[in-house]
Write an enzyme that holds these catalytic residues in place. Structure first.
Site, PDB file in Angstrom:
ATOM      1  N   ASP A   1       0.840  -1.204   0.000  1.00 30.86           N
ATOM      2  CA  ASP A   1       0.000   0.000   0.000  1.00 30.86           C
ATOM      3  C   ASP A   1       0.876   1.256   0.000  1.00 30.86           C
ATOM      4  OD1 ASP A   1       0.849  -0.143   2.621  1.00 30.86           O
ATOM      5  OD2 ASP A   1      -1.143   0.019   3.514  1.00 30.86           O
ATOM      6  N   SER A   2       2.212   1.052   0.000  1.00 38.43           N
ATOM      7  CA  SER A   2       3.141   2.151  -0.295  1.00 38.43           C
ATOM      8  C   SER A   2       2.806   2.782  -1.636  1.00 38.43           C
ATOM      9  CB  SER A   2       4.583   1.629  -0.305  1.00 38.43           C
ATOM     10  OG  SER A   2       4.715   0.527  -1.189  1.00 38.43           O
TER      11      SER A   2
ATOM     12  N   ASP B   1      -1.016  -6.166   0.015  1.00 42.33           N
ATOM     13  CA  ASP B   1      -1.361  -5.550   1.301  1.00 42.33           C
ATOM     14  C   ASP B   1      -2.867  -5.369   1.430  1.00 42.33           C
ATOM     15  OD1 ASP B   1       1.070  -5.190   2.537  1.00 42.33           O
ATOM     16  OD2 ASP B   1       1.302  -3.091   1.930  1.00 42.33           O
TER      17      ASP B   1
ATOM     18  N   LYS C   1      -0.955  -9.530   3.143  1.00 43.35           N
ATOM     19  CA  LYS C   1      -0.190  -8.972   4.266  1.00 43.35           C
ATOM     20  C   LYS C   1      -1.071  -8.016   5.054  1.00 43.35           C
ATOM     21  CE  LYS C   1       3.561  -6.151   3.622  1.00 43.35           C
ATOM     22  NZ  LYS C   1       3.160  -4.872   4.252  1.00 43.35           N
TER      23      LYS C   1
ATOM     24  N   GLU D   1      -1.163  -5.477   8.669  1.00 47.01           N
ATOM     25  CA  GLU D   1      -0.365  -4.792   9.687  1.00 47.01           C
ATOM     26  C   GLU D   1      -0.994  -4.964  11.057  1.00 47.01           C
ATOM     27  OE1 GLU D   1       0.276  -0.673   8.797  1.00 47.01           O
ATOM     28  OE2 GLU D   1       1.036  -1.090   6.784  1.00 47.01           O
TER      29      GLU D   1
ATOM     30  N   GLU E   1       9.312  -4.207  10.198  1.00 47.87           N
ATOM     31  CA  GLU E   1       9.734  -2.917   9.636  1.00 47.87           C
ATOM     32  C   GLU E   1      10.276  -2.015  10.741  1.00 47.87           C
ATOM     33  OE1 GLU E   1       6.968  -0.968   6.997  1.00 47.87           O
ATOM     34  OE2 GLU E   1       8.108   0.901   7.008  1.00 47.87           O
TER      35      GLU E   1
HETATM   36  O1  KIV Z   1       3.622  -1.061   1.471  1.00 49.64           O
HETATM   37  C1  KIV Z   1       4.796  -1.478   1.428  1.00 49.64           C
HETATM   38  O2  KIV Z   1       5.572  -1.244   0.485  1.00 49.64           O
HETATM   39  C2  KIV Z   1       5.265  -2.285   2.551  1.00 49.64           C
HETATM   40  C3  KIV Z   1       6.729  -2.566   2.636  1.00 49.64           C
HETATM   41  C4  KIV Z   1       7.474  -1.337   3.026  1.00 49.64           C
HETATM   42  C5  KIV Z   1       7.028  -3.683   3.556  1.00 49.64           C
HETATM   43  O3  KIV Z   1       4.476  -2.684   3.360  1.00 49.64           O
HETATM   44 NA    NA Z   2       2.462  -1.700   3.254  1.00 49.33          NA
END
Ligand code: KIV
Ligand code: NA
Length: 266
Positions: free
Chosen positions: A45-46, A84, A112, A114, A181
């Site tokens: 989600d970056s 994510d 993934k 969080e 992280e």
């Molecule tokens: O969203 C993302 O790119 C991430 C990584 C930094 C692990 O969660």
């Molecule tokens: Na992320």
């Protein structure tokens, strides 16, 4: 099923071979990353920050994550695709299941999420229904407003012990992988020892079972002009993108990256 499966990753951990993961948001980069030897592609989600220009990951929607996951799937050549679950897509258990299903249908092989020990119930539910889960711990950017900024987590021993206990609880709940992280390198080493599932790190030192970076960061591309301390720009020495990504994979495998300077102390 991708060529790289959970069994492959487990085998790499057991042999002490490092896993190379990279974020990826489109088909062409997916193909290039696979050809460079990247084993896991993360639709992070970056993308809310590096593609969309937001100042956090919070605005990203499930539909946007599904769109980019579908793009990556088309370019994928055998990597395991991780997507994510964006901010609040797991507000309820029902939403967790439906939104994870949407990302799996778009092409993800793993989701993934969080959080910490509180994720246990949802991880168990997802695993029971056939969805492998990576639990992202430490600095979880969706909680940036709780943390008061993007800060290293687990520096105090009490917090460190809590994180180790949480990691074990999530493994017991059925998490297939952990991602740490921005935690002190020594804590990441302790967590990696404490669990049997593979542990991927970013800003977590070199003792984890693998590494991940944001694609744009490792290519030296930045919207803000500031790169976090844990980032290495692989374009600087390697003038083209495929070579830079191959150099990243090589550096992860040989444990040349991350160097001590990329990590944090307690
Ligand atoms: O969203 C993302 O790119 C991430 C990584 C930094 C692990 O969660
Ligand atoms: Na992320």
């Amino acid at each position: 099923m991708p060529d790289v499966t959970l069994t492959t990753l487990q085998g790499l951990k057991q042999k002490g071979d490092k896993i190379a993961m990279l974020t990826c948001y489109d088909a062409t980069f997916a193909k290039i990353a696979c050809e460079a030897g990247v084993e896991m592609l993360l639709i992070g989600d970056s993308l809310g920050m590096v593609l969309q220009g937001h100042d956090s990951t919070l605005p990203v929607s499930v539909d946007e994550m599904a769109y980019h996951t579908a793009c990556v799937k088309r370019g994928n050549r055998g990597a395991m695709i991780v997507a994510d679950l964006p901010f609040m897509a797991n507000a309820t258990l029902e939403q967790t299941l439906n939104n994870s299903a949407a990302l799996m249908k778009a092409g993800a092989h793993m989701i993934k999420v969080e959080g910490a020990a509180w994720l246990a119930e949802s991880i168990r539910l997802l695993a029971e229904r056939g969805i492998p889960v990576c639990a992202h711990m430490g600095l979880t950017p969706q909680a940036v407003n709780i943390f008061g900024g993007y800060k290293v987590q687990g520096r105090q021993e009490a917090q460190a012990q809590q994180m180790i206990a949480d990691a074990k609880a999530l493994e017991d709940a059925g998490a297939a992988m952990l991602l740490l992280e921005c935690v002190p390198s020594e804590l990441a080493a302790r967590i990696t020892q404490a669990v049997t599932v593979p542990v991927i790190g970013i800003g977590a030192g070199s003792a984890t079972d693998g590494q991940v970076l944001v694609l744009h960061d490792m290519l030296g591309l930045s919207l803000t002009g500031r790169a976090p301390k844990f980032v290495k720009n692989f374009m600087r020495e390697h003038g083209d993108i495929p070579t830079a990504i191959a150099a990243y994979v090589q550096a992860v495998k040989s444990v040349e990256f991350p160097a001590a300077e990329h990590g944090f102390s307690a």
